[in-house]
Scaffold this active site. Structure first.
Site, PDB file in Angstrom:
ATOM      1  N   GLY A 527       0.800  -1.205   0.000  1.00  0.00           N
ATOM      2  CA  GLY A 527       0.000   0.000   0.000  1.00  0.00           C
ATOM      3  C   GLY A 527       0.842   1.269   0.000  1.00  0.00           C
ATOM      4  O   GLY A 527       0.387   2.339  -0.378  1.00  0.00           O
ATOM      5  N   PHE A 528       2.088   1.154   0.401  1.00  0.00           N
ATOM      6  CA  PHE A 528       2.902   2.358   0.547  1.00  0.00           C
ATOM      7  C   PHE A 528       4.085   2.383  -0.411  1.00  0.00           C
ATOM      8  O   PHE A 528       4.980   3.188  -0.269  1.00  0.00           O
ATOM      9  CB  PHE A 528       3.370   2.494   1.992  1.00  0.00           C
ATOM     10  CG  PHE A 528       2.229   2.612   2.952  1.00  0.00           C
ATOM     11  CD1 PHE A 528       1.677   3.846   3.243  1.00  0.00           C
ATOM     12  CD2 PHE A 528       1.668   1.486   3.527  1.00  0.00           C
ATOM     13  CE1 PHE A 528       0.603   3.959   4.105  1.00  0.00           C
ATOM     14  CE2 PHE A 528       0.592   1.592   4.386  1.00  0.00           C
ATOM     15  CZ  PHE A 528       0.054   2.825   4.679  1.00  0.00           C
ATOM     16  N   ASP A 642      -5.355  -2.288   8.169  1.00  0.00           N
ATOM     17  CA  ASP A 642      -5.337  -3.007   6.903  1.00  0.00           C
ATOM     18  C   ASP A 642      -4.852  -4.440   7.120  1.00  0.00           C
ATOM     19  O   ASP A 642      -3.965  -4.929   6.426  1.00  0.00           O
ATOM     20  CB  ASP A 642      -4.447  -2.271   5.887  1.00  0.00           C
ATOM     21  CG  ASP A 642      -4.711  -2.733   4.455  1.00  0.00           C
ATOM     22  OD1 ASP A 642      -5.731  -3.448   4.245  1.00  0.00           O
ATOM     23  OD2 ASP A 642      -3.922  -2.406   3.568  1.00  0.00           O
TER      24      ASP A 642
END
Ligand SMILES: *[C@@H]1O[C@H](CO)[C@@H](O)[C@H](O)[C@H]1NC(C)=O
Ligand SMILES: *[C@@H]1O[C@H](CO)[C@@H](O)[C@H](O)[C@H]1NC(C)=O
Ligand SMILES: *[C@@H]1O[C@H](CO)[C@@H](O)[C@H](O)[C@H]1NC(C)=O
Ligand SMILES: *[C@@H]1O[C@H](CO)[C@@H](O)[C@H](O)[C@H]1NC(C)=O
Ligand SMILES: *[C@@H]1O[C@H](CO)[C@@H](O)[C@H](O)[C@H]1NC(C)=O
Ligand SMILES: *[C@@H]1O[C@H](CO)[C@@H](O)[C@H](O)[C@H]1NC(C)=O
Ligand SMILES: *[C@@H]1O[C@H](CO)[C@@H](O)[C@H](O)[C@H]1NC(C)=O
Ligand SMILES: *[C@@H]1O[C@H](CO)[C@@H](O)[C@H](O)[C@H]1NC(C)=O
Ligand SMILES: *[C@@H]1O[C@H](CO)[C@@H](O)[C@H](O)[C@H]1NC(C)=O
Ligand SMILES: CC(=O)N[C@H]1CO[C@H](CO)[C@@H](O)[C@@H]1O
Length: 834
Positions: A527-528, A642
């Site tokens: 996600g990053f 998450d």
């Protein structure tokens, strides 16, 4: 037997007691409470009640105080715990000496118990009052009732429970002690084995005793908390204080909110001191924290100069090690696991003034037993060192108070015992070693310096607390920079700061390790940003997360955040080794997980076979413990936001490790306490209130955990779940099967042959509780861990959230739901760190 005066009094009271019917908080000398008529006192606000009761299955009668407002009778104080009345003839009243007494009216008024205050006779009109705090006080009835002078109070005679506002400690003038002693068992309130007391050594410490032996120490108060406390210092439940003056030494706590009910109790069934919180929704006491927490909390496991190291988890195998500079006293026994003899110096001390001895700094410890300690609250650390060096029998020193800059001086004058490592906290201790041993250790450290540049991963060295590593590390970096003709100001300044809390990797090294971030080394895209596999020159494998460039605040904030995340250490979390900063680049360096992520196994019909049920159950328990640590046990309070199968990595032994924790909290944009404009997370795992309203809490993580557990059991992805016979999603399907008593059909066909049915059933049950629509109906991770580990009964699930076949964005979240959710949030959440 009573004297005749009293007897007449009893009889007079027997005649009077019928007038005592209305619930009131006070008892005057003309009134009494009779067990036979069920009379009670109730505190003014209705929170506590005093009366006669029988504990558990016992038929004995005791006078006690309990919470009035909660559905499980929870007694917090017992008047005479060791002399019960064996029928309902008990009578509570004030005698003519002004004392509160319990008499057994059947037995000719024999006194079973007395408040026995010699000063009570001076009272003109004595009154007994049950206060809102749960304190039963004897005072002058004529005075203003808030005068606060009590001739006697139950708070001075604690039994097994420490309520808010009660003291535990010692009055140094009178030597009066406030101690907490467990019941014998749940049927018998008489004093059991476990006693919690504060020992007023020069450096006072908190201890739990089993009879006449110390059972567990929490260590001395260091200005912030007890040195050995694994519990976080910040919490939303209670404020706590330690008072240490010439007159008194005591610990006390107060609840931050009146609506929360919490107590500390010595529990004879678990043999622990437990802090519990009442959860109105489940109508149960929930465990918030406890001591001893793990093997290393037991007193003196490793003997003198031994250190107990537990990998931050409850069930890790115990490890006793000798402190650096010490060797096992009897190596044979030590190696066969008998560690109680401890360790001895490798080189004996040389207490001559000149070359003499020195000190080695150890970090992250619980301070040793303070029986033979000495304290000066105002001395600075240099004088402290000099003072210790000056005395040949002084073995160690440290700051008395580590709050702020650190102040005062504490010295030890004997063998150092009961030291443990505190995984993400603890404090420094300077231990005396001979100068020659120190020189030897120093030499060992510097040796590899000349050979290879890359042996500079400092995380390990820092963890073991060696002095001077930072110097070595910086030298290594500088050298490598020189060699590559590269100048990096950040690294340089970092070095001059000697700021070794943040292990910095040089960009050149990372680039080399990942073959210039080659595509073939790319492990995936999180996600990053992308993640690469790397191999350092010494062969160590790492995973490098290259963060996308748009998410940054300043450099300083980044470093602070990384330092915080680096402190989170638990065997079920992926370990952050350090970071790398280069211009705009920000990278996080993690340990490498050879077996990739959980989703590569459970959703794959071939690889799925590798994970049989026992392995899957172990994985479920590991994830639960990791998440519990994030929510509750770490110094920060982290909500993952998450959690999903692809964020659970597996090490070489298939132990689960949660990754990407701290990221959402730290790097997610636009958030303020529990509400966010930007919903990060993954479709299929998001809790209703989070998906629709951006409300997140530990309970939204619990929801995701529930989904993940269903996936592990079922072997199908929640997102895109399809069943030919039902138009339901995974949660709905699980709920339907559960309701119809057919949970067996939920089990992944790969598992069906060899699995532990009752364990699977328990897991399905727990997951359904976790995916309840209302956050307050979901258990906390602490409860989940308890439920996974035991056969206790727990509530039946209601219809879960999102069980129909529609996406989360269509789900309804009523405003009343949100309200109850935020009100509930206090219970065990949330984002406390800042
Ligand atoms: C008693 O419990 C009820 C329901 O939980 C609550 O509304 C009420 O405020 C409580 N009263 C006290 C005195 O705590
Ligand atoms: C119960 O009370 C009676 C009368 O005082 C006494 O004789 C008897 O020993 C008591 N029994 C127990 C078990 O304490
Ligand atoms: C009452 O106190 C006195 C001294 O203060 C003590 O000697 C006596 O044993 C006590 N009596 C009871 C029943 O505790
Ligand atoms: C307390 O000590 C007793 C007697 O030595 C022992 O039997 C018991 O197991 C101990 N309890 C705990 C919790 O260690
Ligand atoms: C510890 O130091 C802090 C900050 O200097 C001070 O506020 C606090 O009162 C000290 N505590 C003790 C127990 O001395
Ligand atoms: C000190 O350590 C060295 C190296 O580990 C070892 O060979 C020696 O025997 C030790 N000395 C003592 C007294 O234990
Ligand atoms: C404590 O240390 C201070 C400062 O060094 C000194 O002035 C004082 O006399 C010491 N007190 C005691 C009791 O040693
Ligand atoms: C997990 O990784 C280890 C080390 O690479 C390897 O030996 C093992 O076979 C792997 N296990 C599975 C199930 O792939
Ligand atoms: C669907 O239902 C039919 C008939 O009851 C049954 O034979 C079939 O096995 C079911 N399919 C699945 C995947 O459960
Ligand atoms: C305070 C008080 O009266 N304590 C008494 C309770 O009962 C025991 C006998 O079991 C007495 O010894 C205590 O004095």
């Amino acid at each position: 037997m009573m004297n005749p005066h009293s007897l007449i009094f009893v009889i007079a009271n027997l005649l009077l007691f019928s007038q005592f019917s209305d619930a009131t908080d006070t008892l005057t000398s003309s009134q009494s409470i009779a067990d036979s008529t069920g009379g009670t006192l109730v505190s003014q606000d209705g929170s506590f009640e005093l009366g006669f009761f029988s504990p558990g299955s016992s038929r004995n009668r005791y006078l006690g105080i309990w919470y009035k407002n909660i559905s499980i009778r929870t007694v917090v104080w017992v008047a005479n715990r060791s002399s019960p009345i064996n029928d309902t003839s008990g009578l509570l009243m004030i005698n003519n000496m002004g004392n509160l007494i319990i008499v057994s009216s059947k037995n000719m008024g024999s006194v079973v118990w007395s408040s026995n205050s010699s000063k009570a006779a001076a009272l003109q009109s004595p009154v007994v009052q049950l206060q809102d705090s749960g304190n039963l006080v004897l005072r002058e009835g004529k005075d203003d009732e808030n005068s606060g002078i009590y001739l006697w109070q139950s708070f001075d005679h604690p039994t097994d429970t420490l309520l808010p506002g009660m003291k535990i400690g010692v009055n140094l003038k009178t030597r009066f002690e406030w101690q907490i002693t467990s019941w014998k068992n749940r049927d018998d309130p008489s004093p059991g084995d476990l006693v919690w007391k504060i020992i007023p050594h020069n450096y006072p410490e908190s201890t739990i005793w089993n009879g006449s032996n110390i059972f567990s120490r929490t260590g001395p108060w260091n200005g912030i908390s007890f040195s050995g406390s694994l519990m976080l210092r910040l919490n939303k439940i209670f404020d706590f204080y330690f008072v240490n003056t010439e007159e008194e030494v005591y610990y006390i706590y107060y609840l931050k909110k009146k609506s929360v009910i919490s107590r500390v109790v010595m529990n004879p069934s678990s043999n622990r001191r437990e802090r519990q919180i009442w959860d109105e929704s489940s109508m149960k006491w929930i465990l918030y924290s406890y001591i001893p927490t793990d093997y290393c909390d037991q007193y003196d496991n490793c003997g003198p100069y031994g250190i107990c190291v537990v990998d931050g988890v409850v069930d890790a195998s115990p490890i006793c090690q000798c402190l650096k500079g010490f060797d096992p006293k009897s190596p044979e026994q030590w190696n066969s696991g008998v560690t109680s003899h401890g360790c001895k110096r490798n080189k004996s001390l040389d207490c001559s003034q000149g070359t003499g001895d020195g000190f080695l700094k150890f970090t992250g410890l619980k301070l040793p037993d303070t029986t033979h300690s000495w304290v000066n609250k105002s001395m600075n650390i240099q004088d402290c060192r000099a003072k210790c060096l000056h005395s040949c029998s002084c073995t160690a020193y440290t700051s008395f108070n580590i709050s702020g800059e650190g102040s005062g001086c504490a010295l030890w004058f004997d063998d150092l015992i009961d030291i443990r490592e505190i995984p993400s906290g603890g404090q420094d201790l300077y231990i005396r070693l001979s100068a020659s041993k120190l020189a030897e250790l120093e030499a060992v450290k510097h040796e590899p310096d000349k050979k290879i540049v890359v042996k500079i991963i400092p995380a390990i060295a820092v963890a073991s607390g060696i002095l001077g590593v930072s110097y070595y590390f910086c030298k290594g970096v500088t050298k490598s920079i020189d060699q590559k003709e590269k100048q990096d100001e950040i690294d340089q300044s970092e070095c001059s700061d000697n700021d070794m809390e943040l292990p910095l990797f040089d960009f050149v090294i990372i680039s080399h390790a990942t073959d210039k971030f080659s595509l073939s080394n790319k492990l995936g895209e999180g996600g990053f940003g992308p993640v690469y596999k790397g191999t350092l020159m010494d062969g160590r494998e790492i995973a490098v997360k290259r963060l996308s460039k748009n998410s940054w605040q300043g450099l300083k904030e980044f470093k602070n955040e990384v330092k915080l995340i680096a402190k989170l250490q638990h065997r079920n979390l992926v370990k952050l080794l350090g970071c790398c900063i280069e211009g705009e680049e920000r990278m996080l360096i993690y340990e490498y997980m050879p077996n990739k992520s959980l989703n590569s196994f459970i959703f794959d019909p071939t690889r799925g076979k590798v994970l049989d049920w026992p392995k899957r159950f172990k994985i479920v328990c590991g994830i639960a413990r990791g998440l519990l640590y994030l929510h509750q046990d770490s110094r920060l309070r982290i909500i993952h936001r998450d959690l999903k199968a692809s964020n659970v990595l597996l090490d070489k032994d298939m132990n689960p490790k949660i990754s990407d924790f701290g990221m959402a909290k730290t790097f997610g944009a636009d958030q303020n306490e529990g509400n966010t404009n930007r919903v990060v997370g993954t479709y299929g795992y998001m809790a209703p209130e989070y998906a629709t309203d951006g409300l997140f809490s530990v309970k939204s993580d619990v929801f995701s955990f529930g989904i993940l557990m269903l996936e592990i059991i079922n072997g199908k992805r929640s997102h895109g779940f399809y069943h030919p016979n039902y138009s339901l999603n995974l949660v709905g399907y699980a709920w339907k099967l559960w309701k119809d008593g057919k949970f067996l059909e939920l089990i992944d066909p790969l598992l069906r042959e060899a699995c532990h049915l009752s364990e699977v059933k328990r897991c399905v049950h727990i997951s359904l509780l976790c995916v309840q629509h209302h956050p307050k109906d979901r258990p906390t991770m602490a409860s989940v861990v308890l439920m996974l580990g035991s056969e206790i009964a727990f509530p039946q699930p209601k219809e879960p959230g999102f069980f129909k076949d529609k996406g989360p964005l269509e789900a309804q979240t009523s405003s009343s739901n949100i309200e109850s959710f935020s009100a509930n949030e206090i219970s065990l959440s949330l984002l406390d760190a800042r």
